[in-house]
Design a protein around this motif. Structure first.
Motif, short mmCIF file in Angstrom:
data_model
loop_
_atom_site.label_atom_id
_atom_site.label_comp_id
_atom_site.label_asym_id
_atom_site.label_seq_id
_atom_site.Cartn_x
_atom_site.Cartn_y
_atom_site.Cartn_z
N VAL A 1 -7.15 17.92 40.78
CA VAL A 1 -7.54 16.92 39.78
C VAL A 1 -8.73 17.49 39.03
CG1 VAL A 1 -8.40 14.59 39.40
CG2 VAL A 1 -6.72 15.02 41.20
N VAL A 2 -8.61 17.54 37.70
CA VAL A 2 -9.71 18.01 36.86
C VAL A 2 -10.38 16.81 36.21
CG1 VAL A 2 -8.70 20.29 36.45
CG2 VAL A 2 -8.20 18.41 34.86
N ASP A 3 -11.65 17.00 35.82
CA ASP A 3 -12.42 15.91 35.21
C ASP A 3 -11.76 15.43 33.93
OD1 ASP A 3 -14.23 16.47 37.26
OD2 ASP A 3 -15.48 17.72 35.99
N SER A 4 -11.39 16.39 33.08
CA SER A 4 -10.76 16.01 31.81
C SER A 4 -10.00 17.18 31.21
CB SER A 4 -11.80 15.51 30.80
OG SER A 4 -12.67 16.55 30.43
N VAL A 5 -9.06 16.83 30.35
CA VAL A 5 -8.31 17.80 29.56
C VAL A 5 -8.37 17.31 28.12
CG1 VAL A 5 -6.04 18.80 29.09
CG2 VAL A 5 -6.74 18.38 31.44
N LYS A 6 -8.65 18.25 27.20
CA LYS A 6 -8.79 17.89 25.80
C LYS A 6 -7.90 18.77 24.94
CE LYS A 6 -12.42 16.94 22.46
NZ LYS A 6 -13.79 17.17 22.11
N ILE A 7 -7.11 18.14 24.07
CA ILE A 7 -6.30 18.84 23.08
C ILE A 7 -6.69 18.25 21.74
CG2 ILE A 7 -3.98 19.37 22.26
CD1 ILE A 7 -3.01 18.78 25.15
N ILE B 1 0.79 25.43 30.58
CA ILE B 1 1.90 24.66 30.03
C ILE B 1 1.47 23.20 29.98
CG2 ILE B 1 4.27 23.83 30.44
CD1 ILE B 1 4.75 26.46 32.01
N ILE B 2 1.60 22.59 28.81
CA ILE B 2 1.35 21.16 28.66
C ILE B 2 2.67 20.47 28.93
CG2 ILE B 2 0.75 19.31 27.05
CD1 ILE B 2 -0.92 21.50 25.53
N GLY B 3 2.72 19.69 30.01
CA GLY B 3 3.94 19.02 30.40
C GLY B 3 3.98 17.56 29.96
N LEU B 4 5.07 16.92 30.30
CA LEU B 4 5.29 15.53 29.91
C LEU B 4 4.23 14.60 30.48
CD1 LEU B 4 7.29 13.99 28.19
CD2 LEU B 4 8.71 13.66 30.22
N ASP B 5 3.71 14.90 31.67
CA ASP B 5 2.68 14.05 32.28
C ASP B 5 1.47 13.90 31.36
OD1 ASP B 5 1.94 16.75 32.67
OD2 ASP B 5 1.06 16.37 34.63
N LEU B 6 0.98 15.02 30.83
CA LEU B 6 -0.18 14.99 29.94
C LEU B 6 0.18 14.40 28.58
CD1 LEU B 6 -3.09 15.59 29.21
CD2 LEU B 6 -2.45 17.99 28.83
N GLN C 1 2.38 12.17 27.89
CA GLN C 1 2.49 10.72 28.02
C GLN C 1 1.12 10.07 28.16
OE1 GLN C 1 5.47 10.69 31.29
NE2 GLN C 1 6.57 9.24 29.99
N GLN C 2 0.25 10.67 28.96
CA GLN C 2 -1.09 10.09 29.15
C GLN C 2 -1.86 10.07 27.83
OE1 GLN C 2 -3.07 11.34 32.72
NE2 GLN C 2 -5.03 10.55 32.05
N LEU C 3 -1.68 11.11 27.00
CA LEU C 3 -2.35 11.18 25.70
C LEU C 3 -1.67 10.32 24.65
CD1 LEU C 3 -2.97 15.04 25.51
CD2 LEU C 3 -4.68 13.26 26.01
N LYS C 4 -0.46 9.81 24.98
CA LYS C 4 0.37 9.09 24.00
C LYS C 4 0.60 9.98 22.77
CE LYS C 4 -1.06 4.42 25.41
NZ LYS C 4 -1.01 4.75 26.78
N ALA C 5 0.93 11.24 23.06
CA ALA C 5 1.03 12.26 22.01
C ALA C 5 2.29 12.10 21.17
CB ALA C 5 1.02 13.65 22.65
N VAL C 6 2.11 12.33 19.87
CA VAL C 6 3.22 12.37 18.92
C VAL C 6 3.26 13.78 18.34
CG1 VAL C 6 4.13 11.47 16.75
CG2 VAL C 6 2.97 9.93 18.34
N ILE C 7 4.39 14.46 18.53
CA ILE C 7 4.54 15.82 18.04
C ILE C 7 5.32 15.78 16.73
CG2 ILE C 7 5.54 18.10 18.51
CD1 ILE C 7 5.28 17.36 21.54
N VAL D 1 0.13 17.80 16.65
CA VAL D 1 0.23 16.82 17.72
C VAL D 1 -0.98 15.92 17.59
CG1 VAL D 1 -0.92 18.31 19.45
CG2 VAL D 1 0.55 16.45 20.21
N LYS D 2 -0.72 14.61 17.70
CA LYS D 2 -1.82 13.64 17.60
C LYS D 2 -1.51 12.45 18.47
CE LYS D 2 -0.06 11.12 13.63
NZ LYS D 2 -0.36 10.54 12.34
N ALA D 3 -2.52 11.64 18.73
CA ALA D 3 -2.34 10.43 19.55
C ALA D 3 -1.61 9.38 18.72
CB ALA D 3 -3.68 9.90 20.00
N ASN D 4 -0.73 8.65 19.37
CA ASN D 4 -0.02 7.55 18.72
C ASN D 4 -1.03 6.44 18.44
OD1 ASN D 4 1.94 5.87 17.74
ND2 ASN D 4 2.80 5.36 19.74
N SER D 5 -1.22 6.12 17.17
CA SER D 5 -2.26 5.13 16.84
C SER D 5 -1.75 3.72 16.83
CB SER D 5 -2.88 5.44 15.49
OG SER D 5 -1.91 5.79 14.54
#
Length: 128
Positions: free
Chosen positions: A74-80, A104-109, A111-117, A124-128
């Motif tokens: 478990v890491v403190d944080s991941v930032k894209i 590799i950025i997988g589906l887990d990350l 989904q957590q970021l609510k990413a839209v590609i 890639v950005k967060a779903n607003s």
């Protein structure tokens, strides 16, 4: 919003992770919606003190690139770009897939970021 690049048929970006206050910048990270989990190269992870410990379970993951043994941390944080996930479980492995990747950025990350590609704009950005 974060820019993506396509290189050799692979969708790539960069990301930062923080573990015990130490920052690691990963340059060549595959954006892989087909990967269930996010994976980081063992060599790079070790550079900020992420190492397998006695109580860590080692297990095998499999994908298109083959299979390998990994352990989780478990890491403190991941930032894209401006998107950030806290307390994310990453898999740490050798990543010997025949091409140069830091992670590799997988589906887990994603989904957590609510990413839209956006493939057309290569972002890639967060779903607003």
């Amino acid at each position: 919003m974060k820019k993506l690049i396509i290189e050799g048929g692979l969708l790539l970006t960069d990301m930062e992770l923080i573990f015990n206050g130490q920052l690691l910048h990963l340059q060549r990270v595959l954006v892989d919606t087909g990967s269930g989990s996010t994976v980081v190269s063992t060599d790079l992870a070790e550079s900020i003190g992420i190492v397998a410990e006695e109580n860590d379970m080692i297990y095998r993951i499999s994908g298109v690139g083959g299979s390998e043994f990994v352990y989780s941390k478990v890491v403190d944080s991941v930032k894209i770009g401006d998107m950030k996930a806290k307390d994310l479980t990453l898999e740490i492995g050798a990543m010997n897939y025949g091409f140069d990747l830091d992670g590799i950025i997988g589906l887990d990350l994603l989904q957590q970021l609510k990413a839209v590609i956006n493939i057309d704009e290569l972002t890639v950005k967060a779903n607003s």
